[in-house]
Design a protein around this motif. Structure first.
Motif, PDB file in Angstrom:
ATOM      1  N   LYS A 178      -2.015   8.926  -7.839  1.00  7.70           N
ATOM      2  CA  LYS A 178      -3.433   8.991  -7.227  1.00  7.70           C
ATOM      3  C   LYS A 178      -4.529   8.655  -8.115  1.00  7.70           C
ATOM      4  CE  LYS A 178      -6.358   9.386  -3.661  1.00  7.70           C
ATOM      5  NZ  LYS A 178      -7.252   8.644  -3.987  1.00  7.70           N
ATOM      6  N   LYS A 179      -4.474   9.651  -9.435  1.00 14.18           N
ATOM      7  CA  LYS A 179      -5.475   9.651 -10.235  1.00 14.18           C
ATOM      8  C   LYS A 179      -5.375   8.139 -10.901  1.00 14.18           C
ATOM      9  CE  LYS A 179      -5.906  14.633 -11.314  1.00 14.18           C
ATOM     10  NZ  LYS A 179      -5.582  15.539 -12.242  1.00 14.18           N
ATOM     11  N   SER A 180      -4.224   7.560 -11.165  1.00 15.85           N
ATOM     12  CA  SER A 180      -4.128   6.456 -11.823  1.00 15.85           C
ATOM     13  C   SER A 180      -4.515   5.043 -11.136  1.00 15.85           C
ATOM     14  CB  SER A 180      -2.591   6.250 -12.303  1.00 15.85           C
ATOM     15  OG  SER A 180      -1.698   5.961 -11.364  1.00 15.85           O
ATOM     16  N   ILE A 181      -4.553   5.280  -9.669  1.00 11.41           N
ATOM     17  CA  ILE A 181      -5.052   4.005  -8.782  1.00 11.41           C
ATOM     18  C   ILE A 181      -6.373   4.710  -8.063  1.00 11.41           C
ATOM     19  CG2 ILE A 181      -4.386   2.575  -7.157  1.00 11.41           C
ATOM     20  CD1 ILE A 181      -1.502   3.427  -7.886  1.00 11.41           C
ATOM     21  N   PRO A 182      -7.477   4.630  -8.778  1.00 12.37           N
ATOM     22  CA  PRO A 182      -8.606   5.386  -8.148  1.00 12.37           C
ATOM     23  C   PRO A 182      -9.052   4.873  -6.799  1.00 12.37           C
ATOM     24  CG  PRO A 182      -9.196   4.218 -10.139  1.00 12.37           C
ATOM     25  CD  PRO A 182      -7.596   3.944 -10.043  1.00 12.37           C
ATOM     26  N   PHE A 183      -8.743   3.788  -6.461  1.00 15.88           N
ATOM     27  CA  PHE A 183      -9.408   3.244  -5.094  1.00 15.88           C
ATOM     28  C   PHE A 183      -8.476   3.430  -3.880  1.00 15.88           C
ATOM     29  CE2 PHE A 183     -11.586   0.775  -8.321  1.00 15.88           C
ATOM     30  CZ  PHE A 183     -12.798   1.397  -8.075  1.00 15.88           C
ATOM     31  N   VAL A 184      -7.214   3.877  -4.064  1.00 16.57           N
ATOM     32  CA  VAL A 184      -6.319   3.779  -3.171  1.00 16.57           C
ATOM     33  C   VAL A 184      -6.544   5.107  -2.331  1.00 16.57           C
ATOM     34  CG1 VAL A 184      -4.495   5.510  -4.510  1.00 16.57           C
ATOM     35  CG2 VAL A 184      -3.817   3.761  -2.461  1.00 16.57           C
ATOM     36  N   THR A 185      -6.587   5.063  -0.781  1.00 17.21           N
ATOM     37  CA  THR A 185      -6.737   6.315   0.030  1.00 17.21           C
ATOM     38  C   THR A 185      -5.361   7.184  -0.050  1.00 17.21           C
ATOM     39  OG1 THR A 185      -5.950   5.032   1.811  1.00 17.21           O
ATOM     40  CG2 THR A 185      -8.401   5.017   1.460  1.00 17.21           C
ATOM     41  N   GLU A 186      -5.606   8.214   0.312  1.00 19.66           N
ATOM     42  CA  GLU A 186      -4.216   9.232   0.519  1.00 19.66           C
ATOM     43  C   GLU A 186      -3.180   8.662   1.490  1.00 19.66           C
ATOM     44  OE1 GLU A 186      -4.889  13.264   0.566  1.00 19.66           O
ATOM     45  OE2 GLU A 186      -6.294  13.325  -0.973  1.00 19.66           O
ATOM     46  N   ARG A 187      -3.777   7.986   2.633  1.00 18.06           N
ATOM     47  CA  ARG A 187      -2.948   7.706   3.453  1.00 18.06           C
ATOM     48  C   ARG A 187      -2.150   6.309   3.108  1.00 18.06           C
ATOM     49  NH1 ARG A 187      -2.950   3.863   7.613  1.00 18.06           N
ATOM     50  NH2 ARG A 187      -1.857   4.613   9.793  1.00 18.06           N
ATOM     51  N   ALA A 188      -3.048   5.426   2.331  1.00 14.73           N
ATOM     52  CA  ALA A 188      -2.518   4.179   1.865  1.00 14.73           C
ATOM     53  C   ALA A 188      -1.330   4.551   0.832  1.00 14.73           C
ATOM     54  CB  ALA A 188      -3.525   3.362   1.208  1.00 14.73           C
ATOM     55  N   LEU A 189      -1.561   5.499  -0.076  1.00 13.81           N
ATOM     56  CA  LEU A 189      -0.547   5.868  -1.119  1.00 13.81           C
ATOM     57  C   LEU A 189       0.658   6.517  -0.497  1.00 13.81           C
ATOM     58  CD1 LEU A 189       0.100   6.037  -3.986  1.00 13.81           C
ATOM     59  CD2 LEU A 189      -0.922   8.153  -4.055  1.00 13.81           C
ATOM     60  N   THR A 190       0.622   7.307   0.580  1.00 17.65           N
ATOM     61  CA  THR A 190       1.481   8.001   1.257  1.00 17.65           C
ATOM     62  C   THR A 190       2.552   6.856   1.949  1.00 17.65           C
ATOM     63  OG1 THR A 190       0.295   9.989   1.494  1.00 17.65           O
ATOM     64  CG2 THR A 190       2.319   9.744   3.018  1.00 17.65           C
ATOM     65  N   LEU A 191       1.975   5.829   2.835  1.00 20.60           N
ATOM     66  CA  LEU A 191       2.643   4.946   3.308  1.00 20.60           C
ATOM     67  C   LEU A 191       3.535   4.053   2.446  1.00 20.60           C
ATOM     68  CD1 LEU A 191       0.018   3.957   6.216  1.00 20.60           C
ATOM     69  CD2 LEU A 191       2.548   5.189   6.456  1.00 20.60           C
ATOM     70  N   GLN A 192       2.890   3.777   1.189  1.00 19.27           N
ATOM     71  CA  GLN A 192       3.486   2.654   0.514  1.00 19.27           C
ATOM     72  C   GLN A 192       4.421   3.419  -0.236  1.00 19.27           C
ATOM     73  OE1 GLN A 192       1.238  -0.662  -0.755  1.00 19.27           O
ATOM     74  NE2 GLN A 192       1.691  -0.699   1.200  1.00 19.27           N
ATOM     75  N   LEU A 193       4.291   4.709  -0.679  1.00 17.65           N
ATOM     76  CA  LEU A 193       5.418   5.282  -1.282  1.00 17.65           C
ATOM     77  C   LEU A 193       6.584   5.450  -0.390  1.00 17.65           C
ATOM     78  CD1 LEU A 193       3.323   8.030  -3.159  1.00 17.65           C
ATOM     79  CD2 LEU A 193       4.760   6.446  -4.357  1.00 17.65           C
ATOM     80  N   LYS A 194       6.269   5.783   0.812  1.00 16.66           N
ATOM     81  CA  LYS A 194       7.224   5.995   1.872  1.00 16.66           C
ATOM     82  C   LYS A 194       8.178   4.701   1.936  1.00 16.66           C
ATOM     83  CE  LYS A 194       6.617   8.573   5.261  1.00 16.66           C
ATOM     84  NZ  LYS A 194       6.058   9.436   6.500  1.00 16.66           N
ATOM     85  N   GLU A 195       7.419   3.404   2.370  1.00 18.78           N
ATOM     86  CA  GLU A 195       7.940   2.134   2.264  1.00 18.78           C
ATOM     87  C   GLU A 195       9.017   1.876   1.036  1.00 18.78           C
ATOM     88  OE1 GLU A 195       5.472  -0.770   3.528  1.00 18.78           O
ATOM     89  OE2 GLU A 195       4.557   0.186   5.170  1.00 18.78           O
ATOM     90  N   LEU A 196       8.512   2.158  -0.162  1.00 18.53           N
ATOM     91  CA  LEU A 196       8.971   1.709  -1.302  1.00 18.53           C
ATOM     92  C   LEU A 196      10.517   2.791  -1.308  1.00 18.53           C
ATOM     93  CD1 LEU A 196       6.153   1.669  -3.773  1.00 18.53           C
ATOM     94  CD2 LEU A 196       7.606  -0.240  -3.071  1.00 18.53           C
ATOM     95  N   GLU A 197      10.431   3.863  -0.915  1.00 18.06           N
ATOM     96  CA  GLU A 197      11.475   4.927  -0.964  1.00 18.06           C
ATOM     97  C   GLU A 197      12.404   4.268  -0.074  1.00 18.06           C
ATOM     98  OE1 GLU A 197      12.643   9.547  -0.571  1.00 18.06           O
ATOM     99  OE2 GLU A 197      10.671   8.839   0.128  1.00 18.06           O
ATOM    100  N   GLN A 198      12.146   3.965   1.198  1.00 20.19           N
ATOM    101  CA  GLN A 198      12.965   3.356   2.401  1.00 20.19           C
ATOM    102  C   GLN A 198      13.572   2.068   1.777  1.00 20.19           C
ATOM    103  OE1 GLN A 198      10.374   3.171   5.725  1.00 20.19           O
ATOM    104  NE2 GLN A 198      10.892   5.189   6.539  1.00 20.19           N
ATOM    105  N   ASP A 199      12.842   1.206   1.339  1.00 24.02           N
ATOM    106  CA  ASP A 199      13.339   0.034   0.776  1.00 24.02           C
ATOM    107  C   ASP A 199      14.242   0.110  -0.492  1.00 24.02           C
ATOM    108  OD1 ASP A 199      12.300  -1.309   2.703  1.00 24.02           O
ATOM    109  OD2 ASP A 199      10.741  -1.649   1.634  1.00 24.02           O
TER     110      ASP A 199
END
Length: 129
Positions: free
Chosen positions: A57-78
């Motif tokens: 989160k700190k390394s990508i300053p403009f990402v929202t928590e929701r967006a980061l969580t969703l993208q991490l979940k998709e990357l994990e599922q894939d």
């Protein structure tokens, strides 16, 4: 093969078309996995080292928590990242790291980076007064 279909109805025409597209076109399959506003940055950060959610989160300053969580979940599922839950004291919480499949994207993302660097033109957006 799992492609991020989280936000799609499983029986929709759109989902059916996407499944056919990624089956027929390897480029579309790859772009489906790494596409998304934040996925390339997340993968890039994890290429260097495993990171906790707060570090990402700190390394990508403009990402929202929701967006980061969703993208991490998709990357994990894939199958591109792995989520490790540490059971130690003091707790380090959850850490994310790239899988071998995720690491194998390095030359692909490097080529995209170089192409973007050479061809990037500022995107001019009209802002209505």
């Amino acid at each position: 093969m799992f492609v991020s279909l989280n936000m799609r109805k499983l029986q929709s025409t759109n989902t059916s078309n996407l499944k056919q597209l990624v089956t027929l076109c390897p480029i579309s399959y790859t772009l489906t996995l790494v596409g998304g506003r934040w996925k390339p940055l997340i993968i890039n950060r994890l290429m260097k080292q495993p990171m906790r959610y707060s570090e990402l989160k700190k390394s990508i300053p403009f990402v929202t928590e929701r967006a980061l969580t969703l993208q991490l979940k998709e990357l994990e599922q894939d199958g591109l990242i792995q989520k490790i839950i540490h059971q130690e004291k003091p707790p380090r919480n959850i850490e994310y790291l790239l899988t071998e499949k995720g690491r194998s994207l390095h030359p692909v993302l490097s080529a995209l980076y170089e192409w973007g660097k050479e061809n990037n033109q500022p995107i001019l957006m009209e802002i209505a007064p």
